[in-house]
Design a protein around this motif. Structure first.
Motif, mmCIF file in Angstrom:
data_model
loop_
_atom_site.group_PDB
_atom_site.id
_atom_site.type_symbol
_atom_site.label_atom_id
_atom_site.label_comp_id
_atom_site.label_asym_id
_atom_site.label_seq_id
_atom_site.Cartn_x
_atom_site.Cartn_y
_atom_site.Cartn_z
ATOM 1 N N VAL A 31 39.633 35.195 25.938
ATOM 2 C CA VAL A 31 39.580 36.424 25.140
ATOM 3 C C VAL A 31 38.700 37.464 25.827
ATOM 4 O O VAL A 31 37.472 37.296 25.925
ATOM 5 C CB VAL A 31 39.040 36.133 23.723
ATOM 6 C CG1 VAL A 31 39.028 37.418 22.895
ATOM 7 C CG2 VAL A 31 39.872 35.050 23.038
ATOM 8 N N GLU A 32 39.317 38.511 26.329
ATOM 9 C CA GLU A 32 38.623 39.694 26.860
ATOM 10 C C GLU A 32 37.461 39.325 27.781
ATOM 11 O O GLU A 32 36.331 39.789 27.602
ATOM 12 C CB GLU A 32 38.151 40.581 25.709
ATOM 13 C CG GLU A 32 39.312 41.132 24.886
ATOM 14 C CD GLU A 32 38.853 42.036 23.746
ATOM 15 O OE1 GLU A 32 37.630 42.115 23.509
ATOM 16 O OE2 GLU A 32 39.719 42.646 23.107
ATOM 17 N N VAL A 33 37.774 38.514 28.781
ATOM 18 C CA VAL A 33 36.766 38.122 29.765
ATOM 19 C C VAL A 33 36.630 39.222 30.811
ATOM 20 O O VAL A 33 37.625 39.671 31.386
ATOM 21 C CB VAL A 33 37.144 36.791 30.445
ATOM 22 C CG1 VAL A 33 36.155 36.465 31.569
ATOM 23 C CG2 VAL A 33 37.190 35.666 29.426
ATOM 24 N N SER A 34 35.415 39.659 31.055
ATOM 25 C CA SER A 34 35.120 40.612 32.123
ATOM 26 C C SER A 34 33.959 40.063 32.943
ATOM 27 O O SER A 34 32.915 39.708 32.387
ATOM 28 C CB SER A 34 34.744 41.990 31.558
ATOM 29 O OG SER A 34 35.838 42.601 30.909
ATOM 30 N N MET A 35 34.155 39.979 34.261
ATOM 31 C CA MET A 35 33.087 39.458 35.114
ATOM 32 C C MET A 35 33.399 39.739 36.574
ATOM 33 O O MET A 35 34.553 39.729 36.984
ATOM 34 C CB MET A 35 32.901 37.948 34.912
ATOM 35 C CG MET A 35 34.093 37.107 35.353
ATOM 36 S SD MET A 35 33.906 35.333 35.026
ATOM 37 C CE MET A 35 32.480 34.924 36.010
ATOM 38 N N PRO A 36 32.367 39.996 37.366
ATOM 39 C CA PRO A 36 32.549 40.069 38.812
ATOM 40 C C PRO A 36 32.354 38.686 39.436
ATOM 41 O O PRO A 36 31.601 37.862 38.913
ATOM 42 C CB PRO A 36 31.431 41.030 39.245
ATOM 43 C CG PRO A 36 30.340 40.771 38.248
ATOM 44 C CD PRO A 36 31.004 40.376 36.957
ATOM 45 N N ILE A 37 33.041 38.443 40.533
ATOM 46 C CA ILE A 37 32.813 37.250 41.344
ATOM 47 C C ILE A 37 32.248 37.735 42.672
ATOM 48 O O ILE A 37 32.895 38.489 43.395
ATOM 49 C CB ILE A 37 34.117 36.456 41.574
ATOM 50 C CG1 ILE A 37 34.711 35.995 40.242
ATOM 51 C CG2 ILE A 37 33.869 35.279 42.511
ATOM 52 C CD1 ILE A 37 33.879 35.003 39.470
ATOM 53 N N ALA A 38 31.030 37.342 42.979
ATOM 54 C CA ALA A 38 30.321 37.860 44.151
ATOM 55 C C ALA A 38 30.912 37.320 45.446
ATOM 56 O O ALA A 38 31.302 36.150 45.546
ATOM 57 C CB ALA A 38 28.841 37.503 44.064
ATOM 58 N N LYS A 39 30.964 38.192 46.439
ATOM 59 C CA LYS A 39 31.527 37.842 47.747
ATOM 60 C C LYS A 39 30.554 36.981 48.544
ATOM 61 O O LYS A 39 29.337 37.191 48.517
ATOM 62 C CB LYS A 39 31.836 39.120 48.520
ATOM 63 C CG LYS A 39 32.732 38.929 49.729
ATOM 64 C CD LYS A 39 33.196 40.275 50.270
ATOM 65 C CE LYS A 39 34.215 40.104 51.375
ATOM 66 N NZ LYS A 39 34.718 41.417 51.859
ATOM 67 N N THR A 40 31.114 35.992 49.260
ATOM 68 C CA THR A 40 30.358 35.029 50.072
ATOM 69 C C THR A 40 29.158 34.463 49.313
ATOM 70 O O THR A 40 28.058 34.363 49.834
ATOM 71 C CB THR A 40 29.920 35.630 51.424
ATOM 72 O OG1 THR A 40 29.163 36.826 51.215
ATOM 73 C CG2 THR A 40 31.116 35.945 52.296
ATOM 74 N N CYS A 41 29.403 34.116 48.073
ATOM 75 C CA CYS A 41 28.437 33.427 47.215
ATOM 76 C C CYS A 41 29.176 32.304 46.501
ATOM 77 O O CYS A 41 30.412 32.219 46.533
ATOM 78 C CB CYS A 41 27.840 34.371 46.176
ATOM 79 S SG CYS A 41 26.759 35.654 46.855
ATOM 80 N N ILE A 42 28.417 31.446 45.847
ATOM 81 C CA ILE A 42 28.997 30.405 44.994
ATOM 82 C C ILE A 42 28.744 30.788 43.547
ATOM 83 O O ILE A 42 27.594 30.960 43.132
ATOM 84 C CB ILE A 42 28.382 29.024 45.290
ATOM 85 C CG1 ILE A 42 28.621 28.621 46.742
ATOM 86 C CG2 ILE A 42 28.964 27.964 44.344
ATOM 87 C CD1 ILE A 42 27.874 27.369 47.164
ATOM 88 N N THR A 43 29.829 30.935 42.786
ATOM 89 C CA THR A 43 29.735 31.199 41.347
ATOM 90 C C THR A 43 30.192 29.952 40.607
ATOM 91 O O THR A 43 31.311 29.480 40.813
ATOM 92 C CB THR A 43 30.609 32.393 40.945
ATOM 93 O OG1 THR A 43 30.159 33.564 41.637
ATOM 94 C CG2 THR A 43 30.523 32.637 39.441
#
Length: 261
Positions: A31-43
């Protein structure tokens, strides 16, 4: 509204107001997920069973499209475009965003051909180039010394931990931008788990990593950022060392303290 800390890196992916509903299901699973996934990192994505972690992970390379009738809303931005568009080349997308599953999924063929398979799909035919790329991928996955003398053997002859590293080698052979890991060590012994974790931390130098894990200690050990999910919603996303010590949301704190799960 989720609490999202400032991400001090470029974005490999950016999820915007994203919802997902399985076919023949009335209520959305995300439901309405908003998030960045950082580059060359582990999320890392954590949360109780059924909270939507794996569902979200599989949307990042549209694995849900393998089954008809599933519905997307919102955007997932990758390389400047919304990958949910109807004209998205899914074969190319899954090359750029690879996936490693909970159970090792070695193909029923030789160790060599497991790695060469994706390269051949990319049009690489020359044996010398295939040999070089296969060796590099197996080296990068820290399994070359164990298999270089039996490349023509069936991949099924490898142990579980070796098969998982073989699957990682197969994924990185085609030089992806992002790798998705769905509980990659849950079926492995502690020694194999440590080897996979070390490998993941090495890969982040050039590949962006998203990992779903039920193991909060694993998330704390290897991830740069952690997102906590509950009932299909992102509750909080922040730097791992901050989120585990001083979470901003009461629900996050209760989960980390083991009050539910």
């Amino acid at each position: 509204m989720a609490t999202i800390a400032t991400i001090e890196h470029e974005k490999a992916l950016h999820v915007k107001d994203f919802s997902f509903t399985y076919a023949k299901t009335a209520q959305p699973s995300l439901v309405e997920v908003s998030m960045p996934i950082a580059k060359t990192c582990i999320t890392a994505l954590i949360g109780p069973s059924g909270c939507g972690k794996t569902t979200l992970l599989r949307t990042f390379n549209r694995m849900h499209d393998l089954y008809a009738g599933n519905r997307y809303e919102g955007e997932i931005e990758f390389e400047g475009r919304n990958i949910l568009g109807p004209k998205e080349d899914l074969i190319r997308l899954r090359t750029r965003i690879g996936m490693i599953f909970q159970k090792p999924t070695a193909f029923p063929m030789s160790i060599y051909d497991n790695i060469a398979y994706g390269l051949r799909l990319q049009g690489i035919k020359a044996k010398s180039e295939l040999d070089d790329r296969v060796e590099k991928a197996l080296n990068d996955a820290a399994i070359w010394p164990e298999v270089h003398q039996r490349l023509k053997k069936e991949a099924s002859s490898l142990s579980g931990g070796q098969q998982q590293r073989l699957c990682i080698a197969r994924a990185i052979a085609v030089e992806p931008e992002i790798l998705l890991f769905d509980e990659p060590t849950s079926a492995l012994d502690p020694i194999s788990t440590q080897a996979i974790e070390q490998l993941i931390m090495q890969l982040k130098e050039r590949i962006s990593i998203v990992i779903v894990t039920h193991n909060m200690q694993q998330a704390a050990r290897i991830s740069d950022y952690t997102g906590f999910m509950y009932l299909g919603k992102l509750i909080e996303l922040g730097k791992t060392d901050t989120l585990f010590v001083t979470p901003q949301e009461a629900l996050t704190e209760e989960y980390i303290m083991g009050k539910f799960g």
